[in-house]
Design a protein around this motif. Structure first.
Motif, PDB file in Angstrom:
ATOM      1  N   ARG A  99       0.911   2.307  -5.990  1.00 39.95           N
ATOM      2  CA  ARG A  99       2.132   1.274  -4.509  1.00 39.95           C
ATOM      3  C   ARG A  99       3.372   1.563  -4.302  1.00 39.95           C
ATOM      4  O   ARG A  99       3.711   2.058  -5.721  1.00 39.95           O
ATOM      5  CB  ARG A  99       1.307  -0.427  -4.757  1.00 39.95           C
ATOM      6  N   TRP A 139       9.621   9.721   0.499  1.00 44.67           N
ATOM      7  CA  TRP A 139       8.260   9.623   1.940  1.00 44.67           C
ATOM      8  C   TRP A 139       8.661   7.824   2.293  1.00 44.67           C
ATOM      9  O   TRP A 139       9.215   7.183   0.910  1.00 44.67           O
ATOM     10  CB  TRP A 139       7.002   9.270   1.440  1.00 44.67           C
ATOM     11  N   LYS A 160       2.583  13.004  -8.476  1.00 45.52           N
ATOM     12  CA  LYS A 160       1.212  12.951  -9.022  1.00 45.52           C
ATOM     13  C   LYS A 160       1.724  13.045 -10.802  1.00 45.52           C
ATOM     14  O   LYS A 160       2.086  13.492 -11.309  1.00 45.52           O
ATOM     15  CB  LYS A 160       0.378  13.953  -8.859  1.00 45.52           C
ATOM     16  N   ASP A 195       1.039  -1.124   0.162  1.00 49.32           N
ATOM     17  CA  ASP A 195       0.114  -0.262   0.331  1.00 49.32           C
ATOM     18  C   ASP A 195       1.160   1.505   0.052  1.00 49.32           C
ATOM     19  O   ASP A 195       2.095   1.524   0.976  1.00 49.32           O
ATOM     20  CB  ASP A 195      -0.975   0.091   1.355  1.00 49.32           C
ATOM     21  N   TRP A 220       4.414   6.752   7.543  1.00 51.46           N
ATOM     22  CA  TRP A 220       4.332   6.625   6.845  1.00 51.46           C
ATOM     23  C   TRP A 220       5.573   8.050   6.605  1.00 51.46           C
ATOM     24  O   TRP A 220       4.129   9.274   7.405  1.00 51.46           O
ATOM     25  CB  TRP A 220       3.393   7.507   5.437  1.00 51.46           C
ATOM     26  N   LYS A 270       5.065  17.574  -2.677  1.00 49.70           N
ATOM     27  CA  LYS A 270       4.102  16.689  -3.074  1.00 49.70           C
ATOM     28  C   LYS A 270       3.762  16.325  -4.466  1.00 49.70           C
ATOM     29  O   LYS A 270       3.380  15.484  -4.890  1.00 49.70           O
ATOM     30  CB  LYS A 270       3.238  16.506  -1.641  1.00 49.70           C
ATOM     31  N   TYR A 301       0.802   5.795  -0.348  1.00 54.62           N
ATOM     32  CA  TYR A 301       1.171   6.901   0.602  1.00 54.62           C
ATOM     33  C   TYR A 301      -0.319   7.412   0.037  1.00 54.62           C
ATOM     34  O   TYR A 301      -0.178   7.323  -0.912  1.00 54.62           O
ATOM     35  CB  TYR A 301       1.886   8.164   0.266  1.00 54.62           C
ATOM     36  N   PRO A 302      -1.324   7.956   1.625  1.00 46.66           N
ATOM     37  CA  PRO A 302      -2.543   7.318   1.062  1.00 46.66           C
ATOM     38  C   PRO A 302      -3.220   8.922  -0.259  1.00 46.66           C
ATOM     39  O   PRO A 302      -3.377   8.666  -1.004  1.00 46.66           O
ATOM     40  CB  PRO A 302      -3.553   8.731   2.028  1.00 46.66           C
ATOM     41  N   ASP A 303      -2.071   9.664  -0.827  1.00 49.53           N
ATOM     42  CA  ASP A 303      -1.977  11.345  -2.143  1.00 49.53           C
ATOM     43  C   ASP A 303      -2.084  10.679  -2.610  1.00 49.53           C
ATOM     44  O   ASP A 303      -2.085  11.078  -4.053  1.00 49.53           O
ATOM     45  CB  ASP A 303      -1.832  12.266  -1.144  1.00 49.53           C
TER      46      ASP A 303
END
Length: 394
Positions: free
Chosen positions: A64, A94, A234, A56, A151, A230, A58-60
């Motif tokens: 994976r 991270w 993305k 799993d 994290w 961050k 980092y949530p943002d």
């Protein structure tokens, strides 16, 4: 009032655009694996493994996270080109320690030794910098920083003019030190940066945990830039979107995602493959170089990740046949022949023959010791070749 609010929004958007981005970004996720997404530079991975554990993320982040297990060969290397020395610099990542944090997180080395080392030892985060002569040019230690099984966003920078070291944890500045070490000392820009393990210190503990979005800066980020880092994890900020296909396999009881067919991005930026006229292991384990090799030889990549080879003959090889030979190339050693057969689709056997004096010409000739031939059939060895070996794949 509404006009003023819109003006503020526009100002903040412009401010964000002015923030300096990282130079390189390796998301280290199941959609990118080892691809760098700002310029197309590859990471180099262990020669014996193109299968990876993903957990799993980092949530943002919409992918994976690559997981390093703390075992032999569980690391990632980032090779730096060395076109110029490193002045201001920073690393960002991270990291999710599995269990109590312990071991080497980052180790950057040049030809003469360590340049950067970041490691956790007995709950202390140690950060050290050296110049190309092995002289220490900065160090700090921060206690009780990384949180186990959670994290952590870690950013560490070094300023060229002052030698100042800053450590950020989850966006906040936790250490800011200007010590008595020499200032205005550039660091070597050519070397390898290993994530998850030291490179030469064999007694050091390997780090066990999940890693996501490793970034390298040629600047010292401000607090605003640390918080904005961050965004570059993305896909909408990436200049290159890799096309990678993973196949799920269970290996030694562990579920892994294995790279089955790598499609090179159409937009490569300033990344250049190594021209593998003489093949070495770097040609086989780097995605960028390997795609060059596939195109040059008109090969297709194999999906195999393990194989067993049986020696058929010594001092003999099959007679050359256009119908059976997949490829014929110069290599640095026999191991390259073995690995090439493993990675080339349709390869059933290979021969490795020591070169005769003057057999290969050009600047790269000094590196070539072996002539490799790949076969798509297992043939009878009928041609005498002193020193040659001939293997079949099982």
């Amino acid at each position: 009032m509404l006009a003023r609010a819109l003006l503020c929004v526009a100002f903040l958007a412009q401010l964000t655009d002015c923030l300096r981005p990282p130079k390189y970004v390796w998301p280290l996720g199941n959609t990118t694996v080892h691809r760098e997404v700002m310029s197309g530079r590859d990471a180099h991975l262990p020669a014996n493994d193109q299968c990876f554990v993903f957990s799993d993320g980092y949530p943002d982040f919409p992918y994976r996270a690559l997981t390093l297990t703390g075992e032999d060969g569980s690391f990632v290397d980032f090779y730096m080109r060395g076109k110029s020395d490193l002045n201001d610099l920073a690393v960002s990542m991270w990291v999710f320690p599995i269990g109590e944090p312990e071991g080497t997180i980052i180790n950057y080395m040049c030809e003469t030794g360590n340049v950067i080392k970041i490691a956790v030892l007995e709950s202390l985060l140690f950060v050290s910098f050296w110049d190309e002569y092995g002289v220490s040019v900065g160090a700090t230690a921060v206690p009780e920083l990384l949180v186990a099984d959670a994290w952590n966003h870690l950013v560490i920078s070094r300023e060229y003019e002052s030698g100042r070291i800053k450590v950020f944890h989850n966006g906040g500045l936790v250490d800011d030190i200007d010590d008595d070490f020499p200032n205005k000392i550039p660091l070597p820009g050519k070397g390898s940066m290993r994530l998850g393990s030291s490179q030469k210190d064999k007694g050091d503990t390997r780090f066990k945990g999940r890693f996501a979005c490793f970034q390298f800066y040629m600047t010292t980020p401000t607090e605003a830039e640390v918080k904005a880092s961050k965004d570059f994890c993305k896909p909408d900020k990436w200049k290159i979107i890799p096309e990678i296909t993973l196949e799920t396999r269970t290996i030694d009881g562990v579920e892994k995602g294995c790279v089955t067919d790598y499609v090179e991005p159409s937009e490569m930026g300033n990344a250049e493959p190594k021209e593998c006229e003489v093949m070495d292991m770097a040609c086989l384990v780097s995605g960028l170089n390997w795609n060059w090799v596939l195109r040059k030889n008109n090969w297709k990549a194999s999906s195999r990740d393990t194989a067993y080879f049986h020696r058929i003959a010594k001092d003999q090889i099959p007679t050359a046949s256009d119908n059976s030979i997949l490829g014929d190339f110069f290599a640095t050693d026999k191991k390259v022949c073995t690995r090439a057969c493993l990675r080339v689709k349709g390869c059933r056997a290979f021969s490795a023959t020591p070169l005769q004096p003057g057999e290969v010409e050009g600047e790269s000739a000094a590196n070539a010791t072996t002539r490799c031939a790949l076969y798509k059939k297992i043939l009878e060895a009928t041609q005498d070749k002193p020193g040659a070996v001939y293997f079949s794949l099982r």
